[in-house]
Scaffold this active site. Structure first.
Site, short mmCIF file in Angstrom:
data_model
loop_
_atom_site.label_atom_id
_atom_site.label_comp_id
_atom_site.label_asym_id
_atom_site.label_seq_id
_atom_site.Cartn_x
_atom_site.Cartn_y
_atom_site.Cartn_z
N GLY A 18 42.70 48.05 46.57
CA GLY A 18 42.76 47.54 45.30
C GLY A 18 41.81 47.74 44.12
O GLY A 18 40.38 47.41 44.61
N THR A 21 40.98 45.65 37.46
CA THR A 21 40.07 45.21 36.63
C THR A 21 38.83 44.54 37.57
O THR A 21 37.65 44.80 37.44
CB THR A 21 40.53 44.03 35.56
OG1 THR A 21 41.64 44.40 34.80
CG2 THR A 21 39.30 43.40 34.71
N GLY A 192 45.41 37.83 24.64
CA GLY A 192 45.06 38.39 26.01
C GLY A 192 44.96 37.31 27.05
O GLY A 192 44.25 37.60 28.01
N LYS A 210 45.23 27.12 44.34
CA LYS A 210 43.99 26.76 44.20
C LYS A 210 43.67 25.28 44.76
O LYS A 210 42.71 25.09 45.29
CB LYS A 210 43.31 26.97 42.87
CG LYS A 210 43.25 28.46 42.36
CD LYS A 210 42.96 28.59 41.01
CE LYS A 210 43.00 29.94 40.40
NZ LYS A 210 42.75 30.19 38.97
N GLY A 312 38.44 36.88 34.81
CA GLY A 312 37.67 37.84 34.23
C GLY A 312 37.10 38.77 35.23
O GLY A 312 36.91 38.44 36.49
#
Length: 438
Positions: A18, A21, A192, A210, A312
């Site tokens: 993968g 981002t 976003g 999580k 992020g």
């Protein structure tokens, strides 16, 4: 793997599955910091290959490293597999194959770990490979390693936190602007902060995965996502936000993992995700925007809080690189990282038996005896009232009740019966409260 004399150490070869981002940031950091990373590891880190769905869509990557076939990289001479694809199948099979071959695995795949961590850990144990997953929860925040290693000698009693940035952004914006859920979600999508399909975030699936990982590490017991009670934020209204503001609280979506001790001394694990009202003075109340924060309580260490960027590309890549350096160093020194710790094997406590507290806001008829009727329902269900606030307006009155701690099922039954009283016109808001003594 060890080195002798002046012979240059063999590179640690990495298969990257993968390259979105986060994967792109991992490649960048591996390239830009190659010398420093080699010094920390004791050997160079070298990409053996990168698996991407469509190699032609990645002109920024060396074409000789690209393949559309992750299984091919698993079969290669790679020492470490870094998985950033996500999802459960076929990723589960790829990582099990890698671990069985003795390849160490670094993954950020919370959904897979929340469902299959036991199976993956057993595969790692059987071959002596490492399994690291710091990036699976709270991005760059160093959270899992403290739970897994730093606090291994302590007894953790509670882990509670904001672990989803999208929902925290939405609830923070609703609190500051007074806007409703739907319009705030639209704004979050435009900016976003929310995905095109925000279901995993706003319905609590992401946070539940999580929570399962956090509970497993904190309480040395295998907890899967199926064990986590889950509620999202779609039902949170501007009325809920306003009700919280009136009593000095703020609404947050929290993952709450607790070691619960029954009266007879038996311990169990409660893991849940749902919106709660917490006092504005609480450490988690001031966590705004898309940030994450997790509050840990332990017998010896006391209260700890971990805060930072929870998502992020760069923050998550930082956590991936931290794990990668550790497993690579273990390879160089012929060592192993910590194994799965599930020795406690505590049972899962059902949500209905979990002690919680409720904030209930009612519109009731403005006449004598209303409070007595409502209070009688609480008494029937053995739920104690901690505080009552009442305000009259024309022919109706508002009644706000905060309870003491009681089993969640008793509180639910209380609300259901109250809603059927003739004197109750509407149950305006029902939400659990946290952050104060019961």
């Amino acid at each position: 793997m060890s080195t002798h004399g002046t012979e240059a150490p063999r590179p640690i070869r990495i298969a990257l599955l993968g390259c979105g981002t986060v994967g792109g940031e991992v490649v960048r950091l591996l390239t830009e910091q190659a010398g420093e990373l080699a010094a920390r590891v004791g050997a160079p880190l070298e990409l053996a290959g990168i698996a991407v769905r469509r190699p032609d869509k990645h002109p920024e990557l060396p074409p000789q490293l690209l393949t559309p076939d992750p299984a091919k990289l698993i079969e290669s001479d790679a020492d470490v597999v870094v998985e950033l694809i996500g999802g459960i199948e076929p990723v589960r099979d790829w990582l099990l194959a890698a671990l069985h071959k003795g390849k160490s695995v670094v993954t950020a795949n919370k959904a897979l770990l929340a469902e299959c961590s036991g199976e993956l850990s057993e595969a790692a144990d059987s071959s002596g490979a490492d399994l690291y997953f710091e990036a699976a929860v709270a991005g760059a925040i160093p959270l899992l390693r403290p739970l897994r290693e730093s606090l291994a000698g302590d007894r953790i009693t509670r882990v509670m936190g904001i672990v989803n940035g999208t929902t925290n952004y939405i609830l923070s914006a609703m609190d500051s602007t007074g806007a409703g859920y739907a319009e705030t979600l639209d704004e979050a999508s435009r900016l976003g902060y929310a995905e095109a399909d925000p279901t995993a975030d706003v319905d609590g699936y992401d946070a539940a995965s999580k929570a399962a990982i956090l509970a497993s590490l904190a309480f040395h017991s295998r907890v899967t996502v199926a064990d986590v009670h889950r509620e999202g934020i779609a039902g949170v209204s501007s009325s809920d936000i306003l009700a919280a503001q009136k009593i000095g609280r703020v609404v947050k979506l929290l993952a709450i993992c607790e070691r619960v001790t029954a009266e007879e001394g038996a311990e169990s694990v409660s893991a849940r995700v749902h919106p709660v009202m917490i006092p504005r003075a609480h450490q988690l109340a001031g966590v705004g925007g898309a940030f994450n924060a997790v509050y840990v309580e332990a017998d010896a260490a006391g209260e700890l809080m971990f805060y930072g960027q929870g998502a992020g590309g760069a923050p998550t890549a930082s956590a991936v690189l931290g794990d990668l350096v550790t497993v690579a160093r273990n390879r160089v020194l012929a060592g192993r990282g910590p194994r799965e710790s599930a020795h406690a094997a505590l049972p899962i406590r059902p949500m209905g038996q979990t002690p919680t507290r409720y904030h209930i806001s009612l519109d009731v008829a403005d006449r004598a005896g209303v409070l007595a009727q409502v209070a009688q329902v609480f008494a029937v269900h053995d739920v104690s009232i901690a505080a009552v606030r009442q305000r009259d307006r024309l022919s109706t009155a508002s009644l706000v009740i905060v309870t003491h701690s009681a089993p969640d099922s008793a509180l639910q039954s209380t609300v259901d019966e109250i809603s059927r009283l003739d004197v109750v016109r509407e149950v305006v808001s029902v939400m659990r409260v946290e952050g104060e003594d019961s």
